[in-house]
Design a protein around this motif. Structure first.
Motif, short mmCIF file in Angstrom:
data_model
loop_
_atom_site.label_atom_id
_atom_site.label_comp_id
_atom_site.label_asym_id
_atom_site.label_seq_id
_atom_site.Cartn_x
_atom_site.Cartn_y
_atom_site.Cartn_z
N PRO A 218 0.83 -1.21 0.00
CA PRO A 218 0.00 0.00 0.00
C PRO A 218 0.86 1.26 0.00
N GLU A 219 0.23 2.40 -0.23
CA GLU A 219 0.91 3.68 -0.11
C GLU A 219 1.35 3.85 1.34
N ARG A 220 2.56 4.39 1.52
CA ARG A 220 3.12 4.54 2.86
C ARG A 220 3.72 5.92 3.03
N LEU A 221 3.91 6.30 4.26
CA LEU A 221 4.73 7.46 4.60
C LEU A 221 6.02 6.91 5.17
N ARG A 222 7.14 7.56 4.85
CA ARG A 222 8.44 7.11 5.36
C ARG A 222 9.14 8.29 6.02
#
Length: 143
Positions: free
Chosen positions: A49-53
């Motif tokens: 899935p789309e993630r924040l890093r």
């Protein structure tokens, strides 16, 4: 002219917790260690899935020197270096320094993983898929 807090509008109901969160964030940190926040787009091939890093520059810290915790919508990263070997420095420009960096997380945002590689600590967060909720409110008309 009267200055009202940003959430004092009568149209902004129930945002007290957000106002308190903004006040805590505004106190801020000292800027150490430096960090990046990036959006990692969905990978259709692997199904990730789309993630924040969040990536922190933590050169000189080992895995044992770092502590990453998530509690009550807060992500807290702590670093504490301990010197076990006595050294005779001619010049010391790299200090053994401890830090604490706190990030406020939105409801539902969870930590997927944390990796330490080449002096960079990367923490991936998963944003839940938004659920659109429509609720019908019945109107009561008295007799």
């Amino acid at each position: 002219m009267n200055r009202l807090p940003p959430f004092a509008s009568p149209l902004m109901l129930g945002f007290d917790a957000m106002e308190n969160t903004l006040k805590r964030v505004a106190k801020g940190n000292d800027g150490y260690p430096p960090y990046n926040i990036e959006r990692v787009h969905r990978d259709e091939a692997s199904g990730e899935p789309e993630r924040l890093r969040i990536t922190l520059a933590v050169a000189g810290f080992s895995e044992d020197d770092l502590d990453v915790t998530s509690e009550n919508n807060q992500l807290v990263i702590r670093g504490r270096q301990t010197e076990t070997v006595e050294r005779d420095y001619l010049h010391r420009g790299i200090a053994a320094r401890q830090f604490q960096r706190t990030f406020m997380l939105a409801d539902g945002l969870t930590v997927l993983k944390a990796d330490l590689r080449n002096g960079l600590l990367s923490i991936d967060l998963v944003r839940p898929e938004p659920v659109r909720m429509v609720k019908k409110i019945n109107i009561f008309v008295p007799d």
